[in-house]
Design an enzyme around this catalytic site. Structure first.
Site, short mmCIF file in Angstrom:
data_model
loop_
_atom_site.label_atom_id
_atom_site.label_comp_id
_atom_site.label_asym_id
_atom_site.label_seq_id
_atom_site.Cartn_x
_atom_site.Cartn_y
_atom_site.Cartn_z
N TYR A 33 0.82 -1.21 0.00
CA TYR A 33 0.00 0.00 0.00
C TYR A 33 0.85 1.25 0.00
O TYR A 33 2.07 1.19 0.17
CB TYR A 33 -0.94 0.00 1.21
CG TYR A 33 -0.29 0.34 2.53
CD1 TYR A 33 0.57 -0.56 3.16
CD2 TYR A 33 -0.49 1.58 3.13
CE1 TYR A 33 1.17 -0.24 4.37
CE2 TYR A 33 0.12 1.90 4.34
CZ TYR A 33 0.95 0.99 4.95
OH TYR A 33 1.56 1.31 6.14
N LYS A 147 6.49 -1.82 1.83
CA LYS A 147 5.31 -1.23 2.48
C LYS A 147 4.16 -2.23 2.36
O LYS A 147 3.24 -2.07 1.54
CB LYS A 147 4.97 0.13 1.89
CG LYS A 147 4.11 0.98 2.82
CD LYS A 147 4.19 2.44 2.49
CE LYS A 147 3.18 3.30 3.22
NZ LYS A 147 3.30 3.35 4.66
N GLU A 180 12.58 2.63 14.08
CA GLU A 180 11.63 3.68 13.65
C GLU A 180 10.40 3.59 14.54
O GLU A 180 10.35 2.79 15.47
CB GLU A 180 11.26 3.50 12.17
CG GLU A 180 10.60 2.17 11.87
CD GLU A 180 10.23 1.98 10.40
OE1 GLU A 180 9.98 2.97 9.70
OE2 GLU A 180 10.17 0.81 9.97
N LEU A 205 11.12 1.37 7.07
CA LEU A 205 10.48 1.85 5.84
C LEU A 205 11.15 3.18 5.50
O LEU A 205 11.24 4.06 6.36
CB LEU A 205 8.97 2.07 6.06
CG LEU A 205 8.28 2.52 4.76
CD1 LEU A 205 8.05 1.32 3.85
CD2 LEU A 205 6.98 3.22 5.05
#
Ligand code: PDD
Length: 287
Positions: A33, A147, A180, A205
């Site tokens: 996505y 993703k 992250e 990411l």
């Protein structure tokens, strides 16, 4: 006016937008996505988002749902239909509909849906006072660069953070380094004044906002480092912030309950948020 979604070739009111129950996205989270911000009528960093979408598809060997040019037409039409000014454009592609079987189905057609919703940008108080994060183990897989719609560890982390009254979870790897956030990239200004964010690679990411901030930082000659930083370094940082398509650059003023620096958003963070927003407003408005 009802929100309009795009589902496998059709623009439909959201309530009528449906997918097959044997869609592999539904059964296996076998898909990818993107989330693209629409900011004051401007679709931000559309090309890098499309690049990352193509990368995620390629890495999972999912056929693109359509050409890049067609995809742009579909997305722009959806933006037009929904007539929003500040929104998040969501789109996902899955490996299609097939009887449930772990192996890739032969001949399944990539399924593609896109939706929009008004964005809930950070409040003035969050921007002025900063938000808090709590650290927790990063239990995700080793391909966080993709993703993927398979987001359970991210959801668990975000929920745990929310239950602790925090805005975001900062994920910590086995070597005690921050990778992250559950849906944001992590940044600090170290105790000796260096701007640091984790290097792009399989552990994070590579956020489009992160990439944009890096470009802005480089073009202004601000020195920074792309490397892992430890939880301890973060706890002693002068400043901390997060970046994402929905929050842009947002100051973090507490980590695990302890104030970051003086407990107020610092000058580097404030400057980066300002130059990010200024640059965003230079994006042409979608015709
Ligand atoms: N989240 N890291 C993770 C794990 C993310 O899910 C995201 C984005 C980011 C920031 O990437 P970007 O700057 O491209 O938004 C970093 C999106 C917004 C989401 O899942 O809703």
């Amino acid at each position: 006016m009802p929100r309009i979604a795009y589902v496998n070739g059709r623009y439909l009111p959201l309530a009528q937008a449906q997918v097959h129950i044997e869609d592999r996205g539904y059964q296996f989270a076998d898909g990818v996505y993107e989330v693209v911000p629409l900011y004051r009528g401007r679709l931000l960093d559309e090309e890098p988002h499309l690049d990352r979408f193509a990368y995620s598809l390629r890495e999972l060997e999912i056929a693109p749902p359509m050409s890049r040019a067609a995809l742009k037409l579909v997305l722009h039409e959806l933006v037009r239909c929904n007539a929003m000014s500040d929104a998040l454009l969501y789109f996902q592609a899955t490996r299609g509909v097939a009887p449930r079987d772990h192996k890739f189905p032969a001949g399944a057609k990539t399924a593609f849906v896109a939706t929009m919703r008004r964005s809930r940008p950070p409040s003035a108080a969050q921007i002025e006072q900063g938000v808090s994060v709590v650290t927790m183990p990063d239990i995700r897989w080793e391909r966080c660069d993709i993703k993927s719609i398979s987001l359970l560890p991210n959801l668990l982390a975000k929920q745990k953070a929310a239950a602790a009254g925090a805005f975001e979870a900062w994920l910590v790897d086995d070597d005690d380094r921050i990778t992250e956030g559950s849906s944001t990239n992590a940044w600090i200004v170290t105790s000796d004044g260096k701007l640091v964010t984790h290097d792009a690679g399989a552990a994070i990411l590579n956020g489009i906002t992160r990439q944009r901030v890096i470009k802005l930082v480089e073009s202004r000659g601000i020195t920074f480092e792309q490397r892992a930083f430890s939880r301890d370094e973060a706890m002693h940082a002068r400043e901390a912030f997060l970046s994402s398509s929905s929050s842009f650059v947002l100051p973090i003023t507490r980590i695990d309950g302890k104030p970051v620096g003086e407990g107020r958003p610092g000058p580097v963070t404030r400057q980066l948020r300002e130059i990010y927003v200024t640059a965003a407003l230079e994006t042409p408005i979608l015709a």
